[in-house]
Design a protein around this motif. Structure first.
Motif, mmCIF file in Angstrom:
data_model
loop_
_atom_site.group_PDB
_atom_site.id
_atom_site.type_symbol
_atom_site.label_atom_id
_atom_site.label_comp_id
_atom_site.label_asym_id
_atom_site.label_seq_id
_atom_site.Cartn_x
_atom_site.Cartn_y
_atom_site.Cartn_z
ATOM 1 N N SER A 168 0.783 -1.045 -0.062
ATOM 2 C CA SER A 168 -0.198 -0.056 -0.276
ATOM 3 C C SER A 168 0.857 1.215 -0.123
ATOM 4 C CB SER A 168 -0.760 0.088 1.284
ATOM 5 O OG SER A 168 -0.001 0.256 2.444
ATOM 6 N N ASP A 169 0.216 2.398 -0.230
ATOM 7 C CA ASP A 169 1.191 3.448 -0.125
ATOM 8 C C ASP A 169 1.671 3.690 1.353
ATOM 9 O OD1 ASP A 169 0.728 4.350 -2.784
ATOM 10 O OD2 ASP A 169 -1.053 5.724 -2.328
ATOM 11 N N ASP A 170 0.893 3.410 2.314
ATOM 12 C CA ASP A 170 1.369 3.476 3.611
ATOM 13 C C ASP A 170 2.620 2.617 3.923
ATOM 14 O OD1 ASP A 170 -0.363 5.576 4.614
ATOM 15 O OD2 ASP A 170 -1.692 4.292 5.460
ATOM 16 N N ASP A 171 2.591 1.248 3.279
ATOM 17 C CA ASP A 171 3.623 0.501 3.244
ATOM 18 C C ASP A 171 4.786 1.035 2.802
ATOM 19 O OD1 ASP A 171 2.234 -1.519 4.468
ATOM 20 O OD2 ASP A 171 1.665 -2.600 2.682
ATOM 21 N N ALA A 172 4.688 1.502 1.503
ATOM 22 C CA ALA A 172 5.815 2.113 0.687
ATOM 23 C C ALA A 172 6.530 3.265 1.529
ATOM 24 C CB ALA A 172 5.448 2.662 -0.615
ATOM 25 N N SER A 173 5.441 4.149 2.099
ATOM 26 C CA SER A 173 6.032 5.160 3.138
ATOM 27 C C SER A 173 7.015 4.679 4.122
ATOM 28 C CB SER A 173 4.864 5.980 3.501
ATOM 29 O OG SER A 173 5.379 7.118 4.455
ATOM 30 N N ASP A 174 6.398 3.776 4.805
ATOM 31 C CA ASP A 174 7.150 2.952 5.743
ATOM 32 C C ASP A 174 8.592 2.342 5.386
ATOM 33 O OD1 ASP A 174 5.130 3.550 7.667
ATOM 34 O OD2 ASP A 174 4.219 1.610 7.662
ATOM 35 N N LEU A 175 8.535 1.796 4.198
ATOM 36 C CA LEU A 175 9.766 1.093 3.654
ATOM 37 C C LEU A 175 10.518 2.336 3.460
ATOM 38 C CD1 LEU A 175 11.051 -1.469 2.573
ATOM 39 C CD2 LEU A 175 10.127 -0.869 0.446
ATOM 40 N N ALA A 176 10.258 3.467 2.956
ATOM 41 C CA ALA A 176 11.251 4.430 2.628
ATOM 42 C C ALA A 176 11.755 4.801 3.728
ATOM 43 C CB ALA A 176 10.523 5.543 1.662
ATOM 44 N N ARG A 177 10.865 5.094 4.840
ATOM 45 C CA ARG A 177 11.161 5.431 6.037
ATOM 46 C C ARG A 177 12.409 4.830 6.775
ATOM 47 N NH1 ARG A 177 9.654 4.304 10.592
ATOM 48 N NH2 ARG A 177 7.781 3.463 9.880
ATOM 49 N N ILE A 178 12.091 3.544 6.763
ATOM 50 C CA ILE A 178 12.903 2.543 7.298
ATOM 51 C C ILE A 178 14.333 2.552 6.536
ATOM 52 C CG2 ILE A 178 13.393 0.181 7.913
ATOM 53 C CD1 ILE A 178 10.188 0.206 8.518
ATOM 54 N N LEU A 179 14.102 2.171 5.320
ATOM 55 C CA LEU A 179 15.450 2.186 4.516
ATOM 56 C C LEU A 179 16.151 3.452 4.630
ATOM 57 C CD1 LEU A 179 14.189 -0.141 1.642
ATOM 58 C CD2 LEU A 179 15.514 -0.884 3.513
ATOM 59 N N GLY A 180 15.669 4.497 4.811
ATOM 60 C CA GLY A 180 16.329 5.793 4.773
ATOM 61 C C GLY A 180 17.199 5.903 5.793
ATOM 62 N N ARG A 181 16.452 5.433 6.913
ATOM 63 C CA ARG A 181 17.176 5.200 8.253
ATOM 64 C C ARG A 181 18.589 4.395 8.209
ATOM 65 N NH1 ARG A 181 13.571 3.632 12.898
ATOM 66 N NH2 ARG A 181 12.084 4.817 12.103
ATOM 67 N N VAL A 182 18.078 3.263 7.721
ATOM 68 C CA VAL A 182 19.386 2.466 7.834
ATOM 69 C C VAL A 182 20.501 2.900 6.974
ATOM 70 C CG1 VAL A 182 20.245 0.066 6.829
ATOM 71 C CG2 VAL A 182 17.865 0.246 8.167
ATOM 72 N N SER A 183 20.171 3.522 5.670
ATOM 73 C CA SER A 183 20.913 4.034 4.957
ATOM 74 C C SER A 183 21.864 5.386 5.625
ATOM 75 C CB SER A 183 20.382 4.694 3.499
ATOM 76 O OG SER A 183 21.207 5.310 2.889
ATOM 77 N N ALA A 184 21.092 6.034 6.173
ATOM 78 C CA ALA A 184 22.037 7.231 7.106
ATOM 79 C C ALA A 184 22.829 6.573 8.008
ATOM 80 C CB ALA A 184 20.836 8.095 7.636
ATOM 81 N N HIS A 185 22.493 5.427 8.905
ATOM 82 C CA HIS A 185 23.109 4.861 9.723
ATOM 83 C C HIS A 185 24.654 4.220 8.906
ATOM 84 C CE1 HIS A 185 24.458 2.450 12.944
ATOM 85 N NE2 HIS A 185 24.347 1.161 12.191
ATOM 86 N N LEU A 186 24.257 3.598 7.725
ATOM 87 C CA LEU A 186 25.442 3.038 7.056
ATOM 88 C C LEU A 186 26.355 4.074 6.558
ATOM 89 C CD1 LEU A 186 23.538 0.229 5.249
ATOM 90 C CD2 LEU A 186 25.119 -0.129 7.266
ATOM 91 N N ARG A 187 25.845 5.199 6.071
ATOM 92 C CA ARG A 187 26.648 6.318 5.589
ATOM 93 C C ARG A 187 27.509 7.143 6.645
ATOM 94 N NH1 ARG A 187 26.948 7.541 0.611
ATOM 95 N NH2 ARG A 187 25.419 6.648 -0.882
ATOM 96 N N ALA A 188 27.007 6.885 7.977
ATOM 97 C CA ALA A 188 27.677 7.405 9.109
ATOM 98 C C ALA A 188 29.096 6.985 9.211
ATOM 99 C CB ALA A 188 26.993 7.138 10.466
ATOM 100 N N ALA A 189 29.468 5.741 8.777
ATOM 101 C CA ALA A 189 30.794 5.100 8.651
ATOM 102 C C ALA A 189 30.958 4.175 7.448
ATOM 103 C CB ALA A 189 30.926 4.196 10.010
ATOM 104 N N PRO A 190 30.893 4.962 6.336
ATOM 105 C CA PRO A 190 30.876 4.140 5.035
ATOM 106 C C PRO A 190 32.294 3.753 4.501
ATOM 107 C CG PRO A 190 30.847 6.390 4.649
ATOM 108 C CD PRO A 190 30.540 6.322 6.114
ATOM 109 N N PRO A 191 32.108 2.858 3.580
ATOM 110 C CA PRO A 191 33.474 2.692 2.993
ATOM 111 C C PRO A 191 33.620 3.825 2.152
ATOM 112 C CG PRO A 191 31.610 1.420 1.737
ATOM 113 C CD PRO A 191 31.134 1.893 3.172
ATOM 114 N N ARG A 192 34.920 4.083 1.585
ATOM 115 C CA ARG A 192 35.471 5.240 1.254
ATOM 116 C C ARG A 192 34.566 5.725 -0.109
ATOM 117 N NH1 ARG A 192 40.061 6.884 -2.614
ATOM 118 N NH2 ARG A 192 39.997 8.968 -2.426
#
Length: 164
Positions: free
Chosen positions: A132-156
């Motif tokens: 659903s649109d709500d599911d897609a919004s949740d997915l974007a929010r969750i994966l965005g948070r994970v991406s930000a966490h991974l980019r905090a100490a990323p490979p070069r």
């Protein structure tokens, strides 16, 4: 006695396996569409799409590498291939002789225009149809948070460069 590493909860393990399975199933289908319609690798498509979205159709090579999370040398190879096809141009930066500016050409925009309809349909059909649109919004929010966490100490290759 060696201390055992902390384990994942059943929910965490299930989420991890679901993420890797979705990625393993989605990417080959998307890559096939890009190859069939535009003769593009996934990385080449990402490079062209980022340039196509840029205000002036230009970006520094290092910013592109950081954005697509790809090695700079690998991206140089991909860019050379796109340049040989006339889809991009590369030139020295007027602001920094160590930087290379990459620009999308009219031919590059035409390839994007050709691949986008099928690309969007593949992503919609494979990833978003069961959501659903709500599911897609949740997915974007969750994966965005994970991406930000991974980019905090990323490979070069994934690190955001500081503007000088």
């Amino acid at each position: 006695m060696t201390e055992q590493p902390a384990s994942l909860t059943p929910t965490q393990l299930s989420a991890y396996f679901a993420l890797t399975e979705v990625s393993s199933l989605l990417r080959p289908a998307v890559e096939k569409q890009l190859r069939d319609v535009g003769a593009l690798s996934y990385v080449q498509f990402q490079l062209l799409a980022r340039l196509g979205d840029a205000v002036d159709g230009r970006s520094r090579m290092t910013d592109l590498a950081d954005g697509v999370v790809y090695s700079r040398s690998g991206l140089t190879y991909q860019a050379q291939s796109l340049e040989e096809r006339g889809l991009i141009t590369r030139s020295p930066s007027p602001d920094d002789e160590r930087s290379t500016i990459v620009a999308i050409t009219a031919a590059g925009r035409a390839v994007l225009q050709a691949v986008f309809p099928g690309h969007i349909e593949a992503v919609r059909g494979l990833l978003f149809t069961p959501l659903s649109d709500d599911d897609a919004s949740d997915l974007a929010r969750i994966l965005g948070r994970v991406s930000a966490h991974l980019r905090a100490a990323p490979p070069r290759s994934a690190a955001r460069r500081r503007k000088t």
